[in-house]
Design an enzyme around this catalytic site. Structure first.
Site, PDB file in Angstrom:
ATOM      1  N   GLU A 199       0.856  -1.196   0.000  1.00  0.00           N
ATOM      2  CA  GLU A 199       0.000   0.000   0.000  1.00  0.00           C
ATOM      3  C   GLU A 199       0.891   1.244   0.000  1.00  0.00           C
ATOM      4  O   GLU A 199       1.621   1.481   0.954  1.00  0.00           O
ATOM      5  CB  GLU A 199      -0.889  -0.033   1.251  1.00  0.00           C
ATOM      6  CG  GLU A 199      -1.744   1.192   1.455  1.00  0.00           C
ATOM      7  CD  GLU A 199      -2.340   1.246   2.860  1.00  0.00           C
ATOM      8  OE1 GLU A 199      -2.415   2.360   3.414  1.00  0.00           O
ATOM      9  OE2 GLU A 199      -2.723   0.190   3.402  1.00  0.00           O
ATOM     10  N   LYS A 228     -11.102  -1.377   7.511  1.00  0.00           N
ATOM     11  CA  LYS A 228      -9.774  -1.198   8.102  1.00  0.00           C
ATOM     12  C   LYS A 228      -9.997  -0.693   9.538  1.00  0.00           C
ATOM     13  O   LYS A 228     -10.464   0.423   9.735  1.00  0.00           O
ATOM     14  CB  LYS A 228      -8.992  -0.178   7.282  1.00  0.00           C
ATOM     15  CG  LYS A 228      -7.696   0.289   7.917  1.00  0.00           C
ATOM     16  CD  LYS A 228      -7.056   1.341   7.014  1.00  0.00           C
ATOM     17  CE  LYS A 228      -6.030   2.145   7.770  1.00  0.00           C
ATOM     18  NZ  LYS A 228      -5.325   3.114   6.931  1.00  0.00           N
TER      19      LYS A 228
END
Length: 208
Positions: free
Chosen positions: A43, A132
């Site tokens: 990421e 998340k």
């Protein structure tokens, strides 16, 4: 790649490397070290200047061997830039409805940061693929059980507060994967590869 294939790959390995690299070269070094250690999801955070160029560079270099996603995406404009640069998934520190809609439009997985049950329900209703849990350090692994009580269907991935010492607890308590930053992406290439192997092994062990 199709959306379900991306999500499956993230779940299979169970670890996403959160990378804050100042340029493509540093990002590439981290990516190679993590791949060597068995982690193929990276990421790239948009706190990094020119993050979209880093995503573009990594995508061109590695193709589907590396799942490059965009992190710290605060709005749909940034999400679209990231997707057009090759990002395979979008991660935010908080939930944003316009970003959720945009990701659904392009069939790209969206992972918004949520902390309360209300935020999680709102995000799930908007089609978020993975919640998340952020910042994970605020409550620790035991919080996952508290979420799973009323929301057993929630697909959870904590970021922040995940270490080699507690990664197994996050997984055992019901997370499909974890996001790891500094505990994975610092030091030499050898250090990062070693850390990646340890994280992957711990996740595998916790799932048995």
């Amino acid at each position: 790649m199709r959306k379900h294939e991306i999500l499956q790959r993230i779940e299979d390995v169970g670890v996403v490397a959160v990378v804050r690299a100042e340029n493509s070269e540093k990002a590439k070094k981290i990516a190679l070290a993590c791949m060597e250690g068995g982690i193929d999801s990276i990421e790239i955070t948009f706190t990094v200047p020119g993050a979209h160029k880093v995503i573009e560079s990594l995508t061109e270099e590695f193709g589907d061997k590396l799942l490059v996603g965009a992190g710290t995406v605060l709005d749909s404009e940034t999400a679209r830039t990231a997707i057009l640069s090759g990002a395979k998934y979008i991660v935010s520190p908080g939930f944003d409805l316009d970003t959720a809609k945009l990701c659904n439009r392009y069939q790209i997985p969206y992972m918004p940061g949520c902390m309360t049950i209300t935020e999680m329900i709102t995000a799930m209703e908007a089609g978020a693929d993975i919640i998340k849990v952020f910042p994970g350090s605020a409550f620790g692994p035991s919080f996952i059980k508290a979420i799973k009580g009323p929301l057993p269907q929630a697909v959870l991935m904590p970021t922040g507060g995940v270490s080699i010492d507690n990664v197994d607890q996050w997984i055992k308590n019901g997370c499909i994967a974890v996001g790891v930053g500094g505990n994975l992406t610092k030091g030499s290439s050898e250090d990062m590869t070693k850390a990646a192997k340890e994280f992957v092994a711990k996740v595998k062990e916790a799932r048995k």
